[in-house]
Motif scaffolding. Sequence first.
Motif, PDB file in Angstrom:
ATOM      1  N   LEU A   1      34.883  79.139   6.114  1.00 34.07           N
ATOM      2  CA  LEU A   1      33.766  79.893   5.545  1.00 34.07           C
ATOM      3  C   LEU A   1      33.614  81.253   6.215  1.00 34.07           C
ATOM      4  N   VAL A   2      33.753  81.276   7.558  1.00 34.88           N
ATOM      5  CA  VAL A   2      33.643  82.513   8.331  1.00 34.88           C
ATOM      6  C   VAL A   2      34.892  82.633   9.193  1.00 34.88           C
ATOM      7  N   PRO A   3      35.846  83.499   8.818  1.00 34.40           N
ATOM      8  CA  PRO A   3      37.090  83.614   9.608  1.00 34.40           C
ATOM      9  C   PRO A   3      36.797  83.951  11.058  1.00 34.40           C
ATOM     10  N   ALA A   4      37.608  83.379  11.951  1.00 31.71           N
ATOM     11  CA  ALA A   4      37.377  83.537  13.385  1.00 31.71           C
ATOM     12  C   ALA A   4      38.185  84.700  13.944  1.00 31.71           C
ATOM     13  N   VAL A   5      37.661  85.336  14.976  1.00 32.94           N
ATOM     14  CA  VAL A   5      38.409  86.347  15.724  1.00 32.94           C
ATOM     15  C   VAL A   5      38.903  85.699  17.018  1.00 32.94           C
ATOM     16  N   ASP A   6      39.917  86.287  17.623  1.00 33.82           N
ATOM     17  CA  ASP A   6      40.605  85.615  18.720  1.00 33.82           C
ATOM     18  C   ASP A   6      39.761  85.460  19.980  1.00 33.82           C
ATOM     19  N   THR A   7      38.713  86.250  20.135  1.00 36.18           N
ATOM     20  CA  THR A   7      37.887  86.140  21.349  1.00 36.18           C
ATOM     21  C   THR A   7      36.744  85.128  21.210  1.00 36.18           C
ATOM     22  N   THR A   8      36.599  84.526  20.037  1.00 40.88           N
ATOM     23  CA  THR A   8      35.476  83.615  19.812  1.00 40.88           C
ATOM     24  C   THR A   8      35.520  82.425  20.765  1.00 40.88           C
ATOM     25  N   MET A   9      36.694  81.854  20.978  1.00 46.99           N
ATOM     26  CA  MET A   9      36.783  80.667  21.835  1.00 46.99           C
ATOM     27  C   MET A   9      36.466  80.991  23.293  1.00 46.99           C
ATOM     28  N   HIS A  10      36.758  82.239  23.723  1.00 49.43           N
ATOM     29  CA  HIS A  10      36.389  82.638  25.081  1.00 49.43           C
ATOM     30  C   HIS A  10      34.866  82.661  25.222  1.00 49.43           C
TER      31      HIS A  10
ATOM     32  N   LEU B   1      43.243  77.140  12.536  1.00 52.73           N
ATOM     33  CA  LEU B   1      42.173  78.139  12.598  1.00 52.73           C
ATOM     34  C   LEU B   1      42.496  79.291  11.652  1.00 52.73           C
ATOM     35  N   ARG B   2      41.562  79.609  10.787  1.00 52.84           N
ATOM     36  CA  ARG B   2      41.738  80.765   9.901  1.00 52.84           C
ATOM     37  C   ARG B   2      41.205  82.005  10.605  1.00 52.84           C
ATOM     38  N   GLU B   3      42.092  82.965  10.872  1.00 53.09           N
ATOM     39  CA  GLU B   3      41.696  84.150  11.627  1.00 53.09           C
ATOM     40  C   GLU B   3      41.335  85.307  10.694  1.00 53.09           C
ATOM     41  N   ALA B   4      40.407  86.119  11.135  1.00 49.98           N
ATOM     42  CA  ALA B   4      39.967  87.271  10.347  1.00 49.98           C
ATOM     43  C   ALA B   4      41.065  88.325  10.298  1.00 49.98           C
ATOM     44  N   SER B   5      41.277  88.886   9.132  1.00 49.20           N
ATOM     45  CA  SER B   5      42.269  89.945   8.971  1.00 49.20           C
ATOM     46  C   SER B   5      41.630  91.302   9.218  1.00 49.20           C
ATOM     47  N   ALA B   6      42.472  92.344   9.208  1.00 48.45           N
ATOM     48  CA  ALA B   6      41.951  93.706   9.395  1.00 48.45           C
ATOM     49  C   ALA B   6      40.967  94.052   8.284  1.00 48.45           C
ATOM     50  N   GLY B   7      41.242  93.561   7.066  1.00 50.86           N
ATOM     51  CA  GLY B   7      40.334  93.821   5.951  1.00 50.86           C
ATOM     52  C   GLY B   7      38.992  93.145   6.132  1.00 50.86           C
ATOM     53  N   ASP B   8      39.003  91.949   6.730  1.00 48.78           N
ATOM     54  CA  ASP B   8      37.743  91.237   6.987  1.00 48.78           C
ATOM     55  C   ASP B   8      36.876  91.975   7.994  1.00 48.78           C
ATOM     56  N   GLN B   9      37.516  92.656   8.941  1.00 44.42           N
ATOM     57  CA  GLN B   9      36.785  93.238  10.062  1.00 44.42           C
ATOM     58  C   GLN B   9      36.355  94.680   9.828  1.00 44.42           C
ATOM     59  N   GLY B  10      36.843  95.313   8.786  1.00 51.12           N
ATOM     60  CA  GLY B  10      36.545  96.725   8.587  1.00 51.12           C
ATOM     61  C   GLY B  10      35.152  96.976   8.042  1.00 51.12           C
ATOM     62  N   HIS B  11      34.692  98.222   8.187  1.00 53.66           N
ATOM     63  CA  HIS B  11      33.380  98.640   7.683  1.00 53.66           C
ATOM     64  C   HIS B  11      33.514  99.995   7.011  1.00 53.66           C
ATOM     65  N   GLY B  12      32.605 100.246   6.097  1.00 56.06           N
ATOM     66  CA  GLY B  12      32.507 101.566   5.506  1.00 56.06           C
ATOM     67  C   GLY B  12      33.807 102.056   4.903  1.00 56.06           C
TER      68      GLY B  12
ATOM     69  N   TYR C   1      26.681  91.717   9.467  1.00 56.57           N
ATOM     70  CA  TYR C   1      27.722  91.733   8.419  1.00 56.57           C
ATOM     71  C   TYR C   1      29.064  92.182   8.981  1.00 56.57           C
ATOM     72  N   ASP C   2      29.305  91.826  10.220  1.00 56.19           N
ATOM     73  CA  ASP C   2      30.550  92.172  10.892  1.00 56.19           C
ATOM     74  C   ASP C   2      31.310  90.890  11.193  1.00 56.19           C
ATOM     75  N   ALA C   3      32.620  90.891  10.920  1.00 55.46           N
ATOM     76  CA  ALA C   3      33.416  89.670  11.077  1.00 55.46           C
ATOM     77  C   ALA C   3      33.412  89.171  12.516  1.00 55.46           C
ATOM     78  N   THR C   4      33.487  90.086  13.481  1.00 56.61           N
ATOM     79  CA  THR C   4      33.502  89.667  14.886  1.00 56.61           C
ATOM     80  C   THR C   4      32.184  89.012  15.271  1.00 56.61           C
ATOM     81  N   PHE C   5      31.066  89.649  14.948  1.00 59.15           N
ATOM     82  CA  PHE C   5      29.766  89.083  15.295  1.00 59.15           C
ATOM     83  C   PHE C   5      29.502  87.784  14.542  1.00 59.15           C
ATOM     84  N   GLN C   6      29.899  87.721  13.286  1.00 60.99           N
ATOM     85  CA  GLN C   6      29.682  86.494  12.529  1.00 60.99           C
ATOM     86  C   GLN C   6      30.512  85.346  13.096  1.00 60.99           C
ATOM     87  N   SER C   7      31.729  85.651  13.550  1.00 60.94           N
ATOM     88  CA  SER C   7      32.541  84.633  14.206  1.00 60.94           C
ATOM     89  C   SER C   7      31.897  84.172  15.506  1.00 60.94           C
ATOM     90  N   PHE C   8      31.385  85.126  16.291  1.00 62.32           N
ATOM     91  CA  PHE C   8      30.664  84.772  17.519  1.00 62.32           C
ATOM     92  C   PHE C   8      29.450  83.899  17.197  1.00 62.32           C
TER      93      PHE C   8
END
Length: 729
Positions: free
Chosen positions: A223-232, A45-56, A296-303
């Motif tokens: 294509l879309v890195p996953a965050v750790d809560t996605t599987m829950h 599983l490719r997990e999203a990094s801090a850079g993937d999840q940041g905004h602004g 355009y948020d990594a967490t929501f896109q992973s969800f």
Amino acid sequence: MKHRENVTGMAARAAVWSARHRTLAILGWIAFVVGVTILSGHLGLREASAGDQGHGESGRADRIVEQAGFPVRPAAEMVIVQGAGRDAAVKDATRTLEARPEVATVAAPLVSPDRTSTLVSFTLKGDPETAKDRVQPVLDAVAGVQGRHPGLYVAEAGDASGDKLIGDSLDEGLNRLSMLSIPITLGILLVAFGAVVAALLPVGLAVTAVVAAVGLLAGASRLVPAVDTTMHVMLLVGLAVGVDYCLFYIRRERDERRLGADPHRALVIAAQTSGRSIWVSGLTVIVAMAGMFLTYDATFQSFAVGTILVVSTAVLGSLTVLPALLSALGDRVDSIKLPGLYRRRSEGRVWNAVLRVVLAKPLLSAVVAVAALATLAAPMLDLRTKGEGLADLSPKAPIVQAFTRINAAFPSETSPAEVVVRATTVRGPAFAKALADFKRTAVRTGGLREPFEVRVNPAGTVAVVSVGLPGDGSDRTSERALETLRTSVAPQAFGRLPGATVAVTGETAGNVDFNRRLDASLPWVFGFVLGLAFLLLLVSFRSVVVAATGVVLNLLSVAAAYGMLVYVFQYGHFESLLDFRAAGGITNWMPLFLFIILFGLSMDYHVFVLSRIREGHDRGLPTREAVARGIGGTAGVITSAAVVMVAVFGLFATLPLISTKQLGVGLAAAVLLDATIIRAVLLPAVMALLGEKNWWLPRWLGWLPQVAHEPPPAAPAPVAGDRELVPAA
């Protein structure tokens, strides 16, 4: 070897094919689940990094730091000592920490501004990602210091201990969830069906659908890195929709058999009615989930990816392997009947009694239902959001209590802002002068606080300057100080350096930027989900009124769920029962996520109920009678499906994170309201009041495809050679 019947519709054709090739369909499903699981093990599983999840601005700062090649920062921990005459305990704690082989460095003790607390900061050796596995001996040593000084408060909190608490608590909660969710779901289905085999089928398909979807997630994470809560989230959604889809399909097939249809005919009718509702509902859920991409948020896109995958696999299994299994089992699907629970017909006697009252007094019923929903939704007007933190765990946990005390006594230590400066060089007199100017200006603001910490990357091109913020890191005090830092203090001090880029990050900055990103995306997400849901209902039922009613009713259930969340988690009701501490706000990603999930899931019931109502209407029944028969005939299965969903979602309220509690309570409450007040009272009342206007379609929309909701007339008996379509005896 063909059946003398014109089978129409994708779901019916899939069911007939699966029945004819049931061995291939069953083995193919098993091979699919096993294959994607093995493939995911190889891919990882490719997990999203801090850079993937940041905004602004904070996102830009995080990406600069990520690319700057900073040495890995060790895991930082803190010991707080409180009480009069604590000097001896502080020395004891310092000596104890310095003697531990797991500890790398111990800082000089820091006294709080009010002189009531002392903080001893230290770091742990080794990889910070695995520090949680090595922190327990240090926690035990600090507990020993507390034991030697019983009149004082001595406790530890920090990166590693917080990760350990979250990891241990989540593991314990998820293990409990895994052990309870399937038995509870099976128990509900045993009551619903009254037969063991029929109850096992939905559970088996839902579990295999979740396993397959998790396997597919490994490939999709490229294509879309996953965050750790996605599987829950996938487990939560997959169990709910997978069981519901099977429940709808099996119940309709069983009902048709009990009405005298032969096995083939019963399967075709179930496919053309419930099967069609499943793929329409699944498509609507997928469309709703796709709205999360617009954040355009990594967490929501992973969800979004995770939920789309699990809903798609549940629909695929319901339309292929489930008909194959039903064909193979035949009437043996009712095997191992439970005395007292097995019934030949599924009738919702209570709901039928309610329905008679509603249809007799539709206007009064509608007014009462809307008033009840409005009362529940009223607290929504006061909804506020907040970021997540360690304090969102159980307030009874010693580490949470320690963190809360540290945050109160040393707020600048727990959530500092970080000014990231990228320039031609951050070494030499020019940067030293800029740093001195920054410190003087920061202190003069009266809000920004010491201590100041400076880190420089090996290339000397990026510096990270930490500065304390007032407040608790998420309140208006912290946000105002952050705004001052961003708009004046940081750019004025460092902006004059050659080639300088200045950006501020940190926990507070990240939460502020995340909220701004959500605020900007809300209109697009709401418009996308509401618009496409309306279009799908319009095409499916060829009625503007039905489509509009569906959207409005779903919005009412979402609003009521928001109000209940505010009442419980923002106002602090049921704190002891749910084991949380109210923090004056709802987790910042929760409202948007709940809207999308609830809007999608509520379509399960809406499409299923409306399809049965439309069946009656297509047969020529008056609207009120079609409503009575459609809702009355589905009351039992809707109740069973709702109880399954409420039970699964309710289990998530037992997990340790306040966000999972909010998710579980919000979903469970909304589904309960949706299956009772909305579907059993408000929907029939509104449709009864509208009468034939329910089916209004403007002439200029006459080009929409004609979708038959009523199954075709019964076919003659199968000709010789059709035995492969008839289930084994």
